[in-house]
Motif scaffolding. Structure first.
Motif, PDB file in Angstrom:
ATOM      1  N   LEU A 244       0.850  -1.194   0.000  1.00 52.34           N
ATOM      2  CA  LEU A 244       0.000   0.000   0.000  1.00 52.34           C
ATOM      3  C   LEU A 244       0.881   1.239   0.000  1.00 52.34           C
ATOM      4  CD1 LEU A 244      -2.795   1.338   0.187  1.00 52.34           C
ATOM      5  CD2 LEU A 244      -2.634   1.139   2.680  1.00 52.34           C
ATOM      6  N   ASN A 245       0.751   2.049  -1.035  1.00 52.75           N
ATOM      7  CA  ASN A 245       1.508   3.297  -1.150  1.00 52.75           C
ATOM      8  C   ASN A 245       0.542   4.462  -1.009  1.00 52.75           C
ATOM      9  OD1 ASN A 245       3.002   5.552  -1.888  1.00 52.75           O
ATOM     10  ND2 ASN A 245       4.110   4.517  -3.512  1.00 52.75           N
ATOM     11  N   ILE A 246       0.631   5.187   0.104  1.00 52.88           N
ATOM     12  CA  ILE A 246      -0.213   6.370   0.337  1.00 52.88           C
ATOM     13  C   ILE A 246       0.656   7.594   0.639  1.00 52.88           C
ATOM     14  CG2 ILE A 246      -2.327   5.159   0.971  1.00 52.88           C
ATOM     15  CD1 ILE A 246      -1.564   5.411   3.883  1.00 52.88           C
ATOM     16  N   GLN A 247       1.822   7.659   0.025  1.00 53.41           N
ATOM     17  CA  GLN A 247       2.718   8.801   0.200  1.00 53.41           C
ATOM     18  C   GLN A 247       2.097  10.069  -0.390  1.00 53.41           C
ATOM     19  OE1 GLN A 247       7.235   7.464   0.197  1.00 53.41           O
ATOM     20  NE2 GLN A 247       6.299   6.982  -1.767  1.00 53.41           N
ATOM     21  N   LEU A 264      -0.670  -6.966   5.363  1.00 55.05           N
ATOM     22  CA  LEU A 264       0.118  -5.958   4.663  1.00 55.05           C
ATOM     23  C   LEU A 264       1.604  -6.149   4.959  1.00 55.05           C
ATOM     24  CD1 LEU A 264      -0.594  -3.508   2.838  1.00 55.05           C
ATOM     25  CD2 LEU A 264      -0.294  -2.076   4.863  1.00 55.05           C
ATOM     26  N   LYS A 265       2.423  -6.126   3.901  1.00 51.09           N
ATOM     27  CA  LYS A 265       3.870  -6.288   4.053  1.00 51.09           C
ATOM     28  C   LYS A 265       4.630  -4.972   3.862  1.00 51.09           C
ATOM     29  CE  LYS A 265       4.105 -11.153   2.592  1.00 51.09           C
ATOM     30  NZ  LYS A 265       4.677 -12.098   1.606  1.00 51.09           N
ATOM     31  N   SER A 266       4.169  -4.149   2.924  1.00 47.16           N
ATOM     32  CA  SER A 266       4.857  -2.884   2.635  1.00 47.16           C
ATOM     33  C   SER A 266       3.895  -1.718   2.778  1.00 47.16           C
ATOM     34  CB  SER A 266       5.427  -2.892   1.210  1.00 47.16           C
ATOM     35  OG  SER A 266       6.439  -3.861   1.066  1.00 47.16           O
ATOM     36  N   LEU A 267       4.290  -0.722   3.593  1.00 45.59           N
ATOM     37  CA  LEU A 267       3.497   0.488   3.795  1.00 45.59           C
ATOM     38  C   LEU A 267       4.389   1.698   3.559  1.00 45.59           C
ATOM     39  CD1 LEU A 267       0.973   2.042   4.720  1.00 45.59           C
ATOM     40  CD2 LEU A 267       1.791   1.767   7.083  1.00 45.59           C
ATOM     41  N   TRP A 268       4.027   2.502   2.561  1.00 46.95           N
ATOM     42  CA  TRP A 268       4.806   3.689   2.232  1.00 46.95           C
ATOM     43  C   TRP A 268       3.962   4.912   2.540  1.00 46.95           C
ATOM     44  CZ3 TRP A 268       5.810   0.964  -3.019  1.00 46.95           C
ATOM     45  CH2 TRP A 268       6.720  -0.078  -2.816  1.00 46.95           C
ATOM     46  N   ASP A 290       8.295  -3.766   5.427  1.00 43.58           N
ATOM     47  CA  ASP A 290       8.912  -2.588   4.816  1.00 43.58           C
ATOM     48  C   ASP A 290       8.046  -1.379   5.136  1.00 43.58           C
ATOM     49  OD1 ASP A 290       9.892  -0.602   3.153  1.00 43.58           O
ATOM     50  OD2 ASP A 290       9.404  -1.620   1.290  1.00 43.58           O
ATOM     51  N   ILE A 291       8.620  -0.369   5.784  1.00 45.79           N
ATOM     52  CA  ILE A 291       7.863   0.845   6.067  1.00 45.79           C
ATOM     53  C   ILE A 291       8.686   2.075   5.693  1.00 45.79           C
ATOM     54  CG2 ILE A 291       8.592   0.970   8.501  1.00 45.79           C
ATOM     55  CD1 ILE A 291       5.716   2.028   9.085  1.00 45.79           C
ATOM     56  N   ASN A 292       8.037   2.988   4.984  1.00 42.58           N
ATOM     57  CA  ASN A 292       8.686   4.209   4.532  1.00 42.58           C
ATOM     58  C   ASN A 292       7.993   5.405   5.186  1.00 42.58           C
ATOM     59  OD1 ASN A 292       8.719   6.694   2.784  1.00 42.58           O
ATOM     60  ND2 ASN A 292      10.194   5.495   1.641  1.00 42.58           N
ATOM     61  N   LEU A 293       8.750   6.155   5.983  1.00 37.12           N
ATOM     62  CA  LEU A 293       8.249   7.361   6.655  1.00 37.12           C
ATOM     63  C   LEU A 293       9.116   8.555   6.250  1.00 37.12           C
ATOM     64  CD1 LEU A 293       7.647   5.800  10.195  1.00 37.12           C
ATOM     65  CD2 LEU A 293       5.940   6.226   8.417  1.00 37.12           C
ATOM     66  N   TYR A 294       9.426   8.639   4.999  1.00 35.64           N
ATOM     67  CA  TYR A 294      10.316   9.635   4.415  1.00 35.64           C
ATOM     68  C   TYR A 294       9.696  11.035   4.537  1.00 35.64           C
ATOM     69  CZ  TYR A 294      13.679  11.065   0.716  1.00 35.64           C
ATOM     70  OH  TYR A 294      14.706  11.633  -0.005  1.00 35.64           O
ATOM     71  N   SER A 295      10.437  11.957   5.151  1.00 33.88           N
ATOM     72  CA  SER A 295      10.037  13.367   5.225  1.00 33.88           C
ATOM     73  C   SER A 295       8.640  13.540   5.794  1.00 33.88           C
ATOM     74  CB  SER A 295      10.112  14.003   3.828  1.00 33.88           C
ATOM     75  OG  SER A 295       9.950  15.405   3.915  1.00 33.88           O
ATOM     76  N   LEU A 314      13.435  -0.126   7.241  1.00 30.31           N
ATOM     77  CA  LEU A 314      12.904   1.042   7.939  1.00 30.31           C
ATOM     78  C   LEU A 314      13.573   2.283   7.350  1.00 30.31           C
ATOM     79  CD1 LEU A 314      11.277   2.470  10.116  1.00 30.31           C
ATOM     80  CD2 LEU A 314      13.127   1.996  11.737  1.00 30.31           C
ATOM     81  N   ASP A 315      12.766   3.118   6.690  1.00 28.75           N
ATOM     82  CA  ASP A 315      13.285   4.309   6.014  1.00 28.75           C
ATOM     83  C   ASP A 315      12.661   5.549   6.641  1.00 28.75           C
ATOM     84  OD1 ASP A 315      14.026   6.383   4.346  1.00 28.75           O
ATOM     85  OD2 ASP A 315      13.661   5.282   2.494  1.00 28.75           O
TER      86      ASP A 315
END
Length: 462
Positions: A244-247, A264-268, A290-295, A314-315
């Motif tokens: 799921l990409n909700i950036q 869910l495996k990847s959350l952006w 995989d989790i992306n919390l960029y900016s 972890l980003d």
């Protein structure tokens, strides 16, 4: 031209009527204005504005939208991608002093001039809605024009017309309705019983209701770069969605809809202002890898994040983290930890417990030492500690026998670290902009170590 070499910051920023100076990084460097030098002069204090962080982010996003509109007007829809990466320097009056940039991709000199002229006009006239109280620098990346990414293949549909007219909906696996200025989620998607990927990114969605249970084979949803909020995203409970990409929306916390995706495996979630992220935010997300919390404007990592025991990536690039909790060592499956562009001054002493870690990104922080336990990261292959304040490195780095690439650029190293020849798999070493790279006498002291490295065909870059 403003002179930087000897003037204090107060003098540099004193001219409230000065026009913004815009030039490429390379040209600025020739004039003695490297972005490293400017960054140090404009670092300022935090916060650098009055009002709340949410108010400032709203203002900054408004300015970014204006710049994006300018770029789209000049470049239109492009078949070849191009982007501008730039640093914007704001003085304590809220006016802009410098914009240093680099163009990535091919554009004409005429288009570049039109872009620069338009940005100069915008920045000279623009005034923040919140009061700026201190000089600061911000970094940005912006696409030049609209590039619509459309995957190709027999099982892919990329327009509403084709989705409505196809006579073989059972063959469709990817529905790519991105960048079509949609204001609502189209019901036509439910025509496709074998749909695996739904791409609705880059639209104008303010509300998204998706009955995932009606699409039993759906594995990926892309809703990034819309206008969704915490309460406007609705996903039915399911055990099928994995990515799921909700950036780039307007979330302040992880919405309940995400927690309805039990496997869910990847959350952006990068480029959201996650001001409400708390200890309960990660509940029911134990399967995340995989989790992306960029900016996202994070000042701390919620302690509960360490309960994501299956997490591998972890980003948290471009946040305001000053510390990392020691409990991060419990995330034993971590393979990639990206902590760059934060305000870190210290790392946990027990970092070495992350035995499966393969890549550790720490560049652009305020670190001056690595914990001795780093020698226990025996799976580590990439270590980037550039743009920090290291003058020495611990002897334990000699135990990183799987290390392939190390970047130590822009630090205070006066010698090539003696343990490096023990790194049997090392292929690339970056030492740019350290005293040892700039001073011939210091390089002479490390000559023997460099010769050993080069004899092993290790690429050493100064």
């Amino acid at each position: 031209m403003k002179i930087l070499s000897a003037l204090p910051l107060l003098l540099i920023l004193s001219s409230a009527s000065a026009q913004v100076i815009i030039m490429p990084f390379a040209e600025a460097a020739k004039q003695g204005m490297t972005y490293k030098k400017l960054d140090s002069l404009y670092r300022g204090t935090r916060p650098f504005h009055s009002g709340t962080q949410e108010e400032y982010v709203k203002e900054e996003n408004a300015l970014l939208r204006r710049k994006t509109q300018i770029a789209r007007k000049i470049f239109g829809i492009r078949t070849a991608p191009a982007a501008i990466m730039y640093h914007l320097y704001t003085n304590k009056t809220g006016r802009f002093d410098y914009l240093l940039y680099e163009i990535r991709g091919q554009i004409s000199p005429e288009s570049e001039k039109a872009l620069v002229d338009s940005l100069r006009h915008l920045l000279n006239a623009y005034r923040f809605g919140v009061k700026i109280t201190s000089a600061h620098v911000s970094s940005h990346f912006m696409n030049l024009g609209l590039i619509r990414s459309i995957p190709k293949g027999d099982s892919i549909i990329s327009s509403l017309e084709a989705a409505q007219s196809t006579t073989r909906p059972d063959t469709v696996k990817v529905l790519a309705l991105n960048q079509l200025e949609l204001t609502q989620v189209p019901d036509v998607m439910y025509r496709f019983p074998n749909l695996k990927e739904l791409n609705l990114s880059g639209n104008e969605l303010k509300i998204a209701h998706i009955a995932v249970n009606r699409l039993p084979k759906l594995r990926q949803i892309w809703l990034n770069n819309n206008q969704l909020t915490d309460s406007s995203l609705h996903l039915t409970q399911n055990k099928t969605l994995q990515i799921l990409n909700i950036q780039g929306n307007r979330f302040t916390d992880i919405p309940q809809a995400v927690k309805n995706c039990r496997r869910l495996k990847s959350l952006w979630m990068g480029y959201n202002n996650l001001t409400a992220l708390n200890q309960k935010s990660f509940r029911k997300l134990r399967r995340l890898q995989d989790i992306n919390l960029y900016s996202c404007g994070l000042k701390t990592l919620p302690k509960d994040i360490v309960k994501l025991r299956r997490l591998e990536v972890l980003d948290v690039y471009y946040n305001d983290l000053s510390t990392i909790p020691p409990s991060v060592s419990r995330m034993r499956r971590l393979q990639q930890l990206a902590l760059s562009h934060n305000q870190l001054t210290l790392l946990p002493d027990n970092l070495g417990k992350l035995r499966h870690l393969q890549a550790l990104y720490l560049h652009h922080n305020r670190l001056n030492r690595l914990p001795g336990s780093i020698g226990k990261l025996t799976s580590l292959q990439i270590l980037d500690i550039g743009y920090n304040q290291f003058s020495t490195l611990p002897a334990q780095i000699g135990s990183l026998h799987r290390m392939e690439e190390m970047d130590m650029s822009y630090n205070n190293l006066s010698e090539v670290p003696p343990p490096l020849p023990y790194l049997r798999q090392l292929k690339k070493l970056y030492l740019r902009e350290n005293p040892v790279a700039q001073d011939a006498q210091l390089r002479e002291h490390s000559k023997a170590i460099v010769q050993i490295l080069e004899a092993k065909n290790i690429q050493v870059s100064y």
